[in-house]
Design a protein around this motif. Structure first.
Motif, PDB file in Angstrom:
ATOM      1  N   MET A   1       0.648  -1.046  -0.323  1.00 24.59           N
ATOM      2  CA  MET A   1       0.141   0.428   0.240  1.00 24.59           C
ATOM      3  C   MET A   1       1.304   1.373  -0.382  1.00 24.59           C
ATOM      4  O   MET A   1       1.867   1.845   0.765  1.00 24.59           O
ATOM      5  N   PRO A   2       0.511   2.056  -0.413  1.00 23.56           N
ATOM      6  CA  PRO A   2       1.339   3.578  -0.466  1.00 23.56           C
ATOM      7  C   PRO A   2       1.687   4.105   0.351  1.00 23.56           C
ATOM      8  O   PRO A   2       0.045   3.927   0.915  1.00 23.56           O
ATOM      9  N   GLN A   3       2.329   4.727   0.346  1.00 26.70           N
ATOM     10  CA  GLN A   3       2.164   5.619   2.125  1.00 26.70           C
ATOM     11  C   GLN A   3       1.218   6.955   1.914  1.00 26.70           C
ATOM     12  O   GLN A   3       1.353   7.596   1.063  1.00 26.70           O
ATOM     13  N   PRO A   4       0.530   7.329   2.812  1.00 23.57           N
ATOM     14  CA  PRO A   4      -0.140   8.163   2.746  1.00 23.57           C
ATOM     15  C   PRO A   4       0.605   9.579   2.652  1.00 23.57           C
ATOM     16  O   PRO A   4       1.672   9.810   2.995  1.00 23.57           O
ATOM     17  N   SER A   5       0.285  10.364   1.481  1.00 25.39           N
ATOM     18  CA  SER A   5      -0.158  11.742   1.393  1.00 25.39           C
ATOM     19  C   SER A   5       0.624  12.739   3.172  1.00 25.39           C
ATOM     20  O   SER A   5      -0.174  12.716   3.576  1.00 25.39           O
ATOM     21  N   ASP A   6       2.038  13.469   2.568  1.00 22.47           N
ATOM     22  CA  ASP A   6       1.402  14.671   4.174  1.00 22.47           C
ATOM     23  C   ASP A   6      -0.259  15.588   4.013  1.00 22.47           C
ATOM     24  O   ASP A   6      -0.704  15.388   5.202  1.00 22.47           O
ATOM     25  N   PHE A   7      -0.632  15.829   2.865  1.00 19.27           N
ATOM     26  CA  PHE A   7      -1.650  16.194   2.812  1.00 19.27           C
ATOM     27  C   PHE A   7      -2.547  15.928   3.376  1.00 19.27           C
ATOM     28  O   PHE A   7      -3.767  15.799   4.319  1.00 19.27           O
ATOM     29  N   ALA A   8      -3.103  14.042   3.319  1.00 16.12           N
ATOM     30  CA  ALA A   8      -3.963  13.187   3.275  1.00 16.12           C
ATOM     31  C   ALA A   8      -3.877  12.725   4.851  1.00 16.12           C
ATOM     32  O   ALA A   8      -4.529  12.848   5.557  1.00 16.12           O
ATOM     33  N   ARG A   9      -2.646  13.085   5.469  1.00 17.11           N
ATOM     34  CA  ARG A   9      -2.221  12.597   6.440  1.00 17.11           C
ATOM     35  C   ARG A   9      -2.529  13.434   7.799  1.00 17.11           C
ATOM     36  O   ARG A   9      -3.173  14.068   8.983  1.00 17.11           O
ATOM     37  N   ALA A  10      -2.425  14.905   7.964  1.00 13.41           N
ATOM     38  CA  ALA A  10      -3.043  16.174   7.900  1.00 13.41           C
ATOM     39  C   ALA A  10      -4.096  16.069   8.119  1.00 13.41           C
ATOM     40  O   ALA A  10      -4.518  16.587   9.251  1.00 13.41           O
ATOM     41  N   PHE A  11      -4.806  16.192   7.125  1.00 15.47           N
ATOM     42  CA  PHE A  11      -6.110  16.014   7.249  1.00 15.47           C
ATOM     43  C   PHE A  11      -6.799  15.052   7.826  1.00 15.47           C
ATOM     44  O   PHE A  11      -7.968  15.603   8.824  1.00 15.47           O
ATOM     45  N   GLY A  12      -6.106  14.089   8.483  1.00 16.80           N
ATOM     46  CA  GLY A  12      -7.094  12.847   9.204  1.00 16.80           C
ATOM     47  C   GLY A  12      -6.176  13.551   9.789  1.00 16.80           C
ATOM     48  O   GLY A  12      -7.318  12.745  11.256  1.00 16.80           O
ATOM     49  N   GLU A  13      -5.325  13.875  10.686  1.00 18.65           N
ATOM     50  CA  GLU A  13      -4.605  14.536  12.224  1.00 18.65           C
ATOM     51  C   GLU A  13      -6.011  15.443  12.678  1.00 18.65           C
ATOM     52  O   GLU A  13      -6.285  15.164  13.926  1.00 18.65           O
ATOM     53  N   ARG A  14      -6.294  16.321  11.645  1.00 17.84           N
ATOM     54  CA  ARG A  14      -7.864  17.424  12.388  1.00 17.84           C
ATOM     55  C   ARG A  14      -8.996  16.775  12.351  1.00 17.84           C
ATOM     56  O   ARG A  14      -9.400  17.163  13.360  1.00 17.84           O
ATOM     57  N   LEU A  15      -8.410  15.927  12.044  1.00 16.06           N
ATOM     58  CA  LEU A  15     -10.521  15.119  12.490  1.00 16.06           C
ATOM     59  C   LEU A  15     -10.645  14.681  12.968  1.00 16.06           C
ATOM     60  O   LEU A  15     -11.532  14.666  13.766  1.00 16.06           O
ATOM     61  N   ARG A  16      -9.733  13.586  13.424  1.00 11.18           N
ATOM     62  CA  ARG A  16      -9.454  12.699  14.505  1.00 11.18           C
ATOM     63  C   ARG A  16      -9.164  13.566  16.078  1.00 11.18           C
ATOM     64  O   ARG A  16     -10.053  13.211  16.477  1.00 11.18           O
ATOM     65  N   ALA A  17      -8.497  14.585  15.586  1.00  5.40           N
ATOM     66  CA  ALA A  17      -8.263  15.531  17.041  1.00  5.40           C
ATOM     67  C   ALA A  17      -9.572  16.443  17.021  1.00  5.40           C
ATOM     68  O   ALA A  17     -10.186  16.712  18.527  1.00  5.40           O
ATOM     69  N   ALA A  18     -10.564  16.781  15.819  1.00  4.52           N
ATOM     70  CA  ALA A  18     -11.703  17.544  16.197  1.00  4.52           C
ATOM     71  C   ALA A  18     -12.820  16.179  17.321  1.00  4.52           C
ATOM     72  O   ALA A  18     -13.182  16.956  17.445  1.00  4.52           O
ATOM     73  N   ARG A  19     -12.616  15.424  16.740  1.00  2.00           N
ATOM     74  CA  ARG A  19     -13.339  13.932  16.893  1.00  2.00           C
ATOM     75  C   ARG A  19     -13.230  13.715  18.419  1.00  2.00           C
ATOM     76  O   ARG A  19     -14.665  13.469  19.533  1.00  2.00           O
ATOM     77  N   LEU A  20     -12.346  13.955  18.627  1.00  2.00           N
ATOM     78  CA  LEU A  20     -11.180  13.315  20.094  1.00  2.00           C
ATOM     79  C   LEU A  20     -11.955  14.429  21.426  1.00  2.00           C
ATOM     80  O   LEU A  20     -11.747  14.284  22.195  1.00  2.00           O
ATOM     81  N   ALA A  21     -12.038  15.816  20.546  1.00  2.00           N
ATOM     82  CA  ALA A  21     -12.187  16.947  21.644  1.00  2.00           C
ATOM     83  C   ALA A  21     -13.594  17.064  21.614  1.00  2.00           C
ATOM     84  O   ALA A  21     -14.097  17.751  22.678  1.00  2.00           O
ATOM     85  N   LYS A  22     -14.585  16.619  21.087  1.00  2.00           N
ATOM     86  CA  LYS A  22     -15.856  16.464  21.732  1.00  2.00           C
ATOM     87  C   LYS A  22     -16.180  15.809  23.191  1.00  2.00           C
ATOM     88  O   LYS A  22     -14.904  14.778  23.343  1.00  2.00           O
ATOM     89  N   THR A  23     -17.319  16.014  24.075  1.00  2.00           N
ATOM     90  CA  THR A  23     -17.364  15.478  25.149  1.00  2.00           C
ATOM     91  C   THR A  23     -18.391  14.877  25.609  1.00  2.00           C
ATOM     92  O   THR A  23     -19.182  15.559  25.620  1.00  2.00           O
ATOM     93  N   PRO A  24     -18.967  13.591  25.678  1.00  2.00           N
ATOM     94  CA  PRO A  24     -17.431  12.923  26.169  1.00  2.00           C
ATOM     95  C   PRO A  24     -16.743  12.204  24.338  1.00  2.00           C
ATOM     96  O   PRO A  24     -17.519  12.850  23.685  1.00  2.00           O
ATOM     97  N   LYS A  25     -15.719  12.079  24.985  1.00  2.00           N
ATOM     98  CA  LYS A  25     -15.236  11.786  23.100  1.00  2.00           C
ATOM     99  C   LYS A  25     -15.763  10.916  22.449  1.00  2.00           C
ATOM    100  O   LYS A  25     -16.019   9.874  22.882  1.00  2.00           O
ATOM    101  N   TRP A  26     -15.832  11.203  20.988  1.00  2.00           N
ATOM    102  CA  TRP A  26     -16.396  10.504  20.317  1.00  2.00           C
ATOM    103  C   TRP A  26     -15.580   9.232  19.604  1.00  2.00           C
ATOM    104  O   TRP A  26     -14.664   9.670  19.221  1.00  2.00           O
TER     105      TRP A  26
END
Length: 86
Positions: A1-26
């Motif tokens: 499998m190809p390595q994730p691009s910096d673009f896709a990795r950064a978007f995914g990290e932001r999405l995960r951070a937004a999800r985990l910022a929900k209270t309680p964590k989603w």
């Protein structure tokens, strides 16, 4: 499998951070139910393995009650596309 691009990795990290910022964590499952996007696909997005369409990104942002722009502002340059003349 190809390595994730910096673009896709950064978007995914932001999405995960937004999800985990929900209270309680989603969980991925909860975001999946709220966004009508399968939880396993969301996991792939968060890991940078896939690039979601604008529609899917919008559903995820709306479910998380965040502005889509907050997930996309100042991302690294996207990887180059394939030259259609080659």
């Amino acid at each position: 499998m190809p390595q994730p691009s910096d673009f896709a990795r950064a978007f995914g990290e932001r999405l995960r951070a937004a999800r985990l910022a929900k209270t309680p964590k989603w969980s991925l499952e909860r975001l999946g139910r709220r966004s009508r996007v399968h939880w396993s696909y969301i996991g792939q997005v968060e890991r940078g393995e896939v690039n979601p369409s604008l529609l899917i990104a919008g559903r995820l942002a709306h479910a998380l009650e965040v502005d889509l722009g907050s997930l996309t502002t100042a991302l690294p340059a996207p990887p180059p596309g394939k030259d259609p003349d080659e």
